[in-house]
Design a protein around this motif. Sequence first.
Motif, PDB file in Angstrom:
ATOM      1  N   TYR A   1      51.042  32.263  41.330  1.00 20.56           N
ATOM      2  CA  TYR A   1      49.652  32.148  41.779  1.00 20.56           C
ATOM      3  C   TYR A   1      49.512  32.516  43.254  1.00 20.56           C
ATOM      4  CZ  TYR A   1      47.333  30.210  37.652  1.00 20.56           C
ATOM      5  OH  TYR A   1      46.746  30.048  36.417  1.00 20.56           O
TER       6      TYR A   1
ATOM      7  N   ARG B   1      49.943  36.287  43.767  1.00 17.97           N
ATOM      8  CA  ARG B   1      48.707  37.009  43.395  1.00 17.97           C
ATOM      9  C   ARG B   1      47.650  36.871  44.482  1.00 17.97           C
ATOM     10  NH1 ARG B   1      48.530  34.873  37.229  1.00 17.97           N
ATOM     11  NH2 ARG B   1      49.971  36.379  36.339  1.00 17.97           N
ATOM     12  N   TYR B   2      47.515  35.673  45.008  1.00 18.13           N
ATOM     13  CA  TYR B   2      46.558  35.432  46.087  1.00 18.13           C
ATOM     14  C   TYR B   2      46.908  36.296  47.299  1.00 18.13           C
ATOM     15  CZ  TYR B   2      44.013  33.061  49.799  1.00 18.13           C
ATOM     16  OH  TYR B   2      43.209  32.785  50.873  1.00 18.13           O
TER      17      TYR B   2
ATOM     18  N   LEU C   1      48.563  39.136  47.362  1.00 14.26           N
ATOM     19  CA  LEU C   1      48.302  40.545  47.068  1.00 14.26           C
ATOM     20  C   LEU C   1      46.816  40.886  47.087  1.00 14.26           C
ATOM     21  CD1 LEU C   1      50.842  41.334  44.230  1.00 14.26           C
ATOM     22  CD2 LEU C   1      50.654  42.530  46.417  1.00 14.26           C
ATOM     23  N   LYS C   2      46.010  40.003  46.514  1.00 13.71           N
ATOM     24  CA  LYS C   2      44.584  40.296  46.365  1.00 13.71           C
ATOM     25  C   LYS C   2      43.769  39.959  47.613  1.00 13.71           C
ATOM     26  CE  LYS C   2      40.668  39.466  43.345  1.00 13.71           C
ATOM     27  NZ  LYS C   2      39.989  38.505  42.550  1.00 13.71           N
ATOM     28  N   GLU C   3      44.058  38.821  48.213  1.00 13.19           N
ATOM     29  CA  GLU C   3      43.201  38.308  49.286  1.00 13.19           C
ATOM     30  C   GLU C   3      43.769  38.447  50.699  1.00 13.19           C
ATOM     31  OE1 GLU C   3      40.162  37.342  48.624  1.00 13.19           O
ATOM     32  OE2 GLU C   3      40.443  37.484  46.454  1.00 13.19           O
ATOM     33  N   ARG C   4      45.078  38.451  50.838  1.00 12.78           N
ATOM     34  CA  ARG C   4      45.683  38.461  52.165  1.00 12.78           C
ATOM     35  C   ARG C   4      46.181  39.838  52.594  1.00 12.78           C
ATOM     36  NH1 ARG C   4      43.755  34.401  54.828  1.00 12.78           N
ATOM     37  NH2 ARG C   4      44.971  32.525  54.862  1.00 12.78           N
ATOM     38  N   TYR C   5      47.048  40.390  51.796  1.00 12.22           N
ATOM     39  CA  TYR C   5      47.716  41.632  52.171  1.00 12.22           C
ATOM     40  C   TYR C   5      46.748  42.747  52.580  1.00 12.22           C
ATOM     41  CZ  TYR C   5      50.562  45.832  51.813  1.00 12.22           C
ATOM     42  OH  TYR C   5      51.169  47.030  52.078  1.00 12.22           O
ATOM     43  N   PRO C   6      45.679  43.005  51.815  1.00 16.20           N
ATOM     44  CA  PRO C   6      44.780  44.106  52.197  1.00 16.20           C
ATOM     45  C   PRO C   6      44.085  43.885  53.543  1.00 16.20           C
ATOM     46  CG  PRO C   6      44.352  43.398  49.938  1.00 16.20           C
ATOM     47  CD  PRO C   6      45.278  42.387  50.553  1.00 16.20           C
TER      48      PRO C   6
ATOM     49  N   THR D   1      54.423  40.467  39.335  1.00 20.58           N
ATOM     50  CA  THR D   1      53.677  40.233  40.576  1.00 20.58           C
ATOM     51  C   THR D   1      54.575  40.463  41.785  1.00 20.58           C
ATOM     52  OG1 THR D   1      52.324  38.621  39.410  1.00 20.58           O
ATOM     53  CG2 THR D   1      52.208  38.583  41.798  1.00 20.58           C
TER      54      THR D   1
END
Length: 161
Positions: free
Chosen positions: A48, A51-52, A54-59, A100
Amino acid sequence: MTKTEITLRFVRFSQWVQSLESLSDDEWFQPLRHGKWSVSEIIAHLTYWDRYFLKERYPKMKAGAKLPRAIDVDVMNQRASLYAKSGVKKDDLIKEFLETRDLIVKAINARSEEDMDTVFFNRGHEETLRDYLINLCEHDRHHKLQIEEFLNRKYETEEMN
């Protein structure tokens, strides 16, 4: 720690998680200690949070960026725990983790060594992608040690009986 060393740690940790497929259901679902998570809950927790990331932090980890406040840790952890207890199969949960984590390794490899040291702000503090990923490696290590300690205790108890 270089980018290569970080990705190697992620790959080795993934290999270790894959080795957990050999655990019995009892070992997989039993809390590590009274009132603590099971191995399945820890793997769901890691998945979890990956995924968070990758989706919310990394970009958003770009020069000078201010990362938005993280979501409620307790809520995220509760969701992961409930998912682990939902009937998801061990092999499926491990596969989700591995997929993931593989995406994270690919994301890291897409950045240059210089990008790893680009400064952004996380909760008002300067941070780099390198710092963040090293912290994730330490988080992995923490949970690996918990699981290994549990399994060692379990095996020692079985040998004594």
